[in-house]
Design a protein around this motif. Structure first.
Motif, PDB file in Angstrom:
ATOM      1  N   ALA A 171      16.031  -0.270 -15.587  1.00 39.88           N
ATOM      2  CA  ALA A 171      15.658   1.137 -15.532  1.00 39.88           C
ATOM      3  C   ALA A 171      16.829   2.018 -15.947  1.00 39.88           C
ATOM      4  O   ALA A 171      16.666   2.980 -16.697  1.00 39.88           O
ATOM      5  N   ALA A 172      18.013   1.644 -15.486  1.00 42.40           N
ATOM      6  CA  ALA A 172      19.201   2.416 -15.854  1.00 42.40           C
ATOM      7  C   ALA A 172      19.425   2.360 -17.360  1.00 42.40           C
ATOM      8  O   ALA A 172      19.717   3.368 -18.004  1.00 42.40           O
ATOM      9  N   ALA A 173      19.249   1.183 -17.940  1.00 42.05           N
ATOM     10  CA  ALA A 173      19.464   1.012 -19.376  1.00 42.05           C
ATOM     11  C   ALA A 173      18.442   1.800 -20.193  1.00 42.05           C
ATOM     12  O   ALA A 173      18.730   2.257 -21.293  1.00 42.05           O
ATOM     13  N   ALA A 174      17.245   1.924 -19.642  1.00 37.59           N
ATOM     14  CA  ALA A 174      16.186   2.623 -20.375  1.00 37.59           C
ATOM     15  C   ALA A 174      16.153   4.108 -20.032  1.00 37.59           C
ATOM     16  O   ALA A 174      15.419   4.879 -20.649  1.00 37.59           O
ATOM     17  N   GLY A 175      16.930   4.487 -19.035  1.00 30.85           N
ATOM     18  CA  GLY A 175      16.988   5.896 -18.668  1.00 30.85           C
ATOM     19  C   GLY A 175      15.803   6.380 -17.867  1.00 30.85           C
ATOM     20  O   GLY A 175      15.410   7.539 -17.981  1.00 30.85           O
ATOM     21  N   VAL A 176      15.233   5.511 -17.048  1.00 23.07           N
ATOM     22  CA  VAL A 176      14.100   5.926 -16.211  1.00 23.07           C
ATOM     23  C   VAL A 176      14.319   5.499 -14.764  1.00 23.07           C
ATOM     24  O   VAL A 176      15.264   4.781 -14.446  1.00 23.07           O
ATOM     25  N   ASN A 177      13.422   5.938 -13.915  1.00 24.78           N
ATOM     26  CA  ASN A 177      13.411   5.590 -12.504  1.00 24.78           C
ATOM     27  C   ASN A 177      12.950   4.145 -12.313  1.00 24.78           C
ATOM     28  O   ASN A 177      12.019   3.698 -12.969  1.00 24.78           O
ATOM     29  N   SER A 178      13.571   3.428 -11.388  1.00 19.11           N
ATOM     30  CA  SER A 178      13.235   2.007 -11.240  1.00 19.11           C
ATOM     31  C   SER A 178      11.835   1.802 -10.657  1.00 19.11           C
ATOM     32  O   SER A 178      11.154   0.835 -10.996  1.00 19.11           O
ATOM     33  N   GLU A 196      29.182   8.644 -28.729  1.00 23.45           N
ATOM     34  CA  GLU A 196      30.505   9.246 -28.917  1.00 23.45           C
ATOM     35  C   GLU A 196      30.375  10.667 -29.479  1.00 23.45           C
ATOM     36  O   GLU A 196      31.071  11.586 -29.038  1.00 23.45           O
ATOM     37  N   VAL A 197      29.494  10.810 -30.442  1.00 18.12           N
ATOM     38  CA  VAL A 197      29.273  12.138 -31.019  1.00 18.12           C
ATOM     39  C   VAL A 197      28.767  13.086 -29.940  1.00 18.12           C
ATOM     40  O   VAL A 197      29.209  14.242 -29.842  1.00 18.12           O
ATOM     41  N   THR A 198      27.864  12.587 -29.114  1.00 23.15           N
ATOM     42  CA  THR A 198      27.335  13.404 -28.023  1.00 23.15           C
ATOM     43  C   THR A 198      28.447  13.875 -27.098  1.00 23.15           C
ATOM     44  O   THR A 198      28.527  15.063 -26.762  1.00 23.15           O
ATOM     45  N   ASN A 211      18.200  14.448 -30.480  1.00 21.43           N
ATOM     46  CA  ASN A 211      18.707  13.130 -30.838  1.00 21.43           C
ATOM     47  C   ASN A 211      17.705  12.308 -31.645  1.00 21.43           C
ATOM     48  O   ASN A 211      16.621  11.988 -31.162  1.00 21.43           O
ATOM     49  N   PHE A 212      18.087  11.955 -32.867  1.00 19.06           N
ATOM     50  CA  PHE A 212      17.246  11.114 -33.711  1.00 19.06           C
ATOM     51  C   PHE A 212      17.681   9.663 -33.694  1.00 19.06           C
ATOM     52  O   PHE A 212      17.012   8.815 -34.267  1.00 19.06           O
ATOM     53  N   ALA A 213      18.818   9.393 -33.066  1.00 17.52           N
ATOM     54  CA  ALA A 213      19.293   8.008 -33.009  1.00 17.52           C
ATOM     55  C   ALA A 213      18.543   7.257 -31.911  1.00 17.52           C
ATOM     56  O   ALA A 213      18.262   7.817 -30.857  1.00 17.52           O
ATOM     57  N   PRO A 214      18.212   5.994 -32.146  1.00 17.89           N
ATOM     58  CA  PRO A 214      17.455   5.225 -31.154  1.00 17.89           C
ATOM     59  C   PRO A 214      18.325   4.749 -30.010  1.00 17.89           C
ATOM     60  O   PRO A 214      18.573   3.560 -29.860  1.00 17.89           O
ATOM     61  N   THR A 215      18.809   5.674 -29.222  1.00 14.00           N
ATOM     62  CA  THR A 215      19.679   5.343 -28.101  1.00 14.00           C
ATOM     63  C   THR A 215      19.393   6.271 -26.928  1.00 14.00           C
ATOM     64  O   THR A 215      19.003   7.411 -27.127  1.00 14.00           O
ATOM     65  N   VAL A 216      19.598   5.756 -25.742  1.00 15.01           N
ATOM     66  CA  VAL A 216      19.535   6.603 -24.554  1.00 15.01           C
ATOM     67  C   VAL A 216      20.889   7.264 -24.377  1.00 15.01           C
ATOM     68  O   VAL A 216      21.895   6.573 -24.254  1.00 15.01           O
ATOM     69  N   LEU A 217      20.916   8.572 -24.400  1.00 13.11           N
ATOM     70  CA  LEU A 217      22.184   9.288 -24.298  1.00 13.11           C
ATOM     71  C   LEU A 217      22.491   9.670 -22.855  1.00 13.11           C
ATOM     72  O   LEU A 217      21.602  10.095 -22.118  1.00 13.11           O
ATOM     73  N   PRO A 246      26.063  15.098 -19.068  1.00 14.09           N
ATOM     74  CA  PRO A 246      26.213  15.712 -17.744  1.00 14.09           C
ATOM     75  C   PRO A 246      25.049  16.648 -17.444  1.00 14.09           C
ATOM     76  O   PRO A 246      24.298  17.040 -18.338  1.00 14.09           O
ATOM     77  N   ASP A 247      24.929  16.994 -16.159  1.00 16.67           N
ATOM     78  CA  ASP A 247      23.900  17.956 -15.761  1.00 16.67           C
ATOM     79  C   ASP A 247      24.094  19.267 -16.521  1.00 16.67           C
ATOM     80  O   ASP A 247      25.215  19.657 -16.829  1.00 16.67           O
ATOM     81  N   GLY A 248      22.992  19.901 -16.802  1.00 17.60           N
ATOM     82  CA  GLY A 248      23.078  21.178 -17.490  1.00 17.60           C
ATOM     83  C   GLY A 248      22.941  21.048 -18.991  1.00 17.60           C
ATOM     84  O   GLY A 248      22.780  22.037 -19.688  1.00 17.60           O
ATOM     85  N   VAL A 249      22.995  19.823 -19.487  1.00 13.03           N
ATOM     86  CA  VAL A 249      22.803  19.599 -20.917  1.00 13.03           C
ATOM     87  C   VAL A 249      21.405  19.031 -21.146  1.00 13.03           C
ATOM     88  O   VAL A 249      20.998  18.069 -20.498  1.00 13.03           O
ATOM     89  N   ASP A 250      20.672  19.666 -22.042  1.00 14.53           N
ATOM     90  CA  ASP A 250      19.317  19.203 -22.368  1.00 14.53           C
ATOM     91  C   ASP A 250      19.357  18.263 -23.557  1.00 14.53           C
ATOM     92  O   ASP A 250      20.056  18.508 -24.537  1.00 14.53           O
ATOM     93  N   VAL A 251      18.593  17.204 -23.446  1.00 20.52           N
ATOM     94  CA  VAL A 251      18.464  16.283 -24.570  1.00 20.52           C
ATOM     95  C   VAL A 251      16.990  16.083 -24.867  1.00 20.52           C
ATOM     96  O   VAL A 251      16.188  15.840 -23.961  1.00 20.52           O
ATOM     97  N   ARG A 252      16.624  16.215 -26.116  1.00 18.75           N
ATOM     98  CA  ARG A 252      15.292  15.819 -26.560  1.00 18.75           C
ATOM     99  C   ARG A 252      15.462  14.745 -27.604  1.00 18.75           C
ATOM    100  O   ARG A 252      16.367  14.823 -28.421  1.00 18.75           O
ATOM    101  N   LYS A 253      14.604  13.742 -27.546  1.00 21.35           N
ATOM    102  CA  LYS A 253      14.783  12.694 -28.534  1.00 21.35           C
ATOM    103  C   LYS A 253      13.534  12.542 -29.393  1.00 21.35           C
ATOM    104  O   LYS A 253      12.405  12.746 -28.939  1.00 21.35           O
ATOM    105  N   VAL A 254      13.781  12.222 -30.633  1.00 14.52           N
ATOM    106  CA  VAL A 254      12.710  11.951 -31.578  1.00 14.52           C
ATOM    107  C   VAL A 254      12.946  10.546 -32.089  1.00 14.52           C
ATOM    108  O   VAL A 254      14.007  10.260 -32.642  1.00 14.52           O
ATOM    109  N   ASP A 255      11.981   9.685 -31.859  1.00 12.33           N
ATOM    110  CA  ASP A 255      12.190   8.277 -32.178  1.00 12.33           C
ATOM    111  C   ASP A 255      11.032   7.755 -33.016  1.00 12.33           C
ATOM    112  O   ASP A 255       9.931   7.531 -32.539  1.00 12.33           O
ATOM    113  N   LEU A 256      11.324   7.554 -34.296  1.00 19.86           N
ATOM    114  CA  LEU A 256      10.296   7.132 -35.241  1.00 19.86           C
ATOM    115  C   LEU A 256       9.690   5.798 -34.836  1.00 19.86           C
ATOM    116  O   LEU A 256       8.483   5.602 -34.862  1.00 19.86           O
ATOM    117  N   SER A 257      10.557   4.895 -34.442  1.00 18.88           N
ATOM    118  CA  SER A 257      10.110   3.555 -34.106  1.00 18.88           C
ATOM    119  C   SER A 257       9.158   3.570 -32.920  1.00 18.88           C
ATOM    120  O   SER A 257       8.145   2.876 -32.895  1.00 18.88           O
TER     121      SER A 257
END
Lengths: 236, 236
Positions: free
Chosen positions: A48-55, B170-172, B185-191, B194-205
């Motif tokens: 869950a941690a690796a995927a960024g979700v709640n366990s 690292e870029v983040t 974020n368009f990269a296929p990674t969980v970023l 810190p709190d207060g920073v918003d992340v939205r991800k777009v993942d083609l796969s």
DNA sequence: ATGTCTTTGTGAACGCGTGCACAAAGATGG
DNA sequence: CCATCTTTGTGCACGCGTTCACAAAGACAT
């Protein structure tokens, strides 16, 4: 005009919740990374941690697939990779056509995440005759006139639209007419499709606007927004 | 007793539901199209059809913004365009940096939907020194070393990540450190942020995999899936 | 002014998704 | 074999989002 209904009316008794389906690829990616590091088992907490979700959410998600874990131990990585792949339909080959080979279409064609998950780019199509024959990601761009033949010959069921907004609906109609039943739309347009055709849209502009909303709220945290601020334009 | 105390209606206050925020850009696009055709007013029914949503949902969405309609008539197009733009924060200028100028980054830089909505590309950044100085969408690509200075000088609060997965975190970190508080974020990674920073991800796969799931279900509609089909790999 | 007609705005019910908290299941050690 | 410890699987409650259905509001005609 049949407006494209992207959600089915009700989930079947055997159905996996849509929210869970949307997370399975996320789990799969994390599991694949573990697999490459030859990690044999993983707990719901770690995964869950690796995927960024709640366990708890992860465990509930997996419970829809079946009982694939071992209490006191965790989940077998390889086994779970297979089960999720099978559930998502990634154990079979999915031919895909990409329509509109501009910058975005080229980016998609070059994207590695396609081939590695059972998606095979059957053809690249563009309306610009000048592009025809040019190699993009090792594949020749073909003219849009060949769309129907290519879809039929390769039994393509998934189409990716990376055209300008103005062309998106016509391309969609042609794809659907030729037999495509799933469409990934990058054009900023609402597509109309008949029942039975799934459409997912990815819209860069919308994502940015959502970020802007939250950004604005963050910026105006303390001070009060002047609510009486009305523009010159008023309702008639 | 199931029905608890009604603590806070949460209606009149500043809280607009997230689901509503996500649809506002959709309405805005439809309204802009109407505006360009000089349509003065529009009913919830018409606008909902153009945006591809339910009309009751649209009315409820608008009710969170205030009462901007006229019963028996509909909504004033220009007025509504302004109100939604203001609510989304599009009446101000949002400088944006795009990091990773490959095919995708170039596509994003060229995307017209940016400038037309108050988003201004402040800089294009890439780690490849060979790209430095090359013009993409009329802007020179600059080296990633300049990231911090550019973010600070232009007061950039929104960053777009179009790098390979390996570089995304690292870029983040560097973006966030320099003051960016929203990331697309368009990269296929969980970023991790810190709190207060918003992340939205777009993942083609991921989008494709969701389509594949539904496609598979459609294909196997009638016949029964052999559930006992188990691979050679079994849990230890 | 009055009645009719159109369309908004919203109360209420419902369904889905989420997260807590814990019992059940199995591993592990003595 | 029994006790203990770890981790899964899930019942339950809660909150959000969606949809229905209708009263209120206003336009418009007479």
């Amino acid at each position: 005009m049949a407006t494209g209904r992207s959600h089915r009316p009700a989930t079947r008794s055997r159905g996996i919740p849509e929210a869970t389906v949307a997370r399975l690829p996320l789990y799969l990616r994390a599991l694949t990374a573990l697999s490459e590091r030859s990690v044999p088992t993983v707990s719901s907490e770690e995964l869950a941690a690796a995927a960024g979700v709640n366990s708890a959410k992860l465990r509930k998600d997996f419970s829809y697939l079946g009982s694939y874990g071992t209490r006191g131990v965790g989940y077998d990585v390889e086994y779970l990779v297979y089960q999720i792949s099978r559930e998502l339909g990634l154990t079979q080959d999915w031919p895909v056509v990409i329509v509109g080979i501009g910058n975005l279409g080229a980016a998609l064609a070059n994207y590695g995440g396609f081939a590695s998950r059972g998606f095979r780019v059957a053809a690249l199509l563009d309306a610009d005759a000048a592009l025809a024959g040019r190699l993009v990601a090792g594949l020749p761009v073909r003219h849009i006139d060949e769309l129907e033949a290519i879809v039929v010959d390769n039994q393509v069921s998934i189409g990716v639209i990376a055209t300008p907004a103005g062309a998106a609906q016509e391309v969609t109609d042609r794809l659907v007419n030729a037999g495509v039943t799933s469409i990934l739309n990058f054009a900023p347009t609402v597509l109309s499709v008949p029942d039975g055709v799934d459409v997912r849209k990815v819209d860069l502009s919308i994502e940015l606007q959502i970020l802007a909303f939250h950004e604005q709220r963050k910026a105006g945290e303390g001070r009060q927004e002047p609510d009486g601020d009305v523009p010159a334009v008023m309702p008639a």
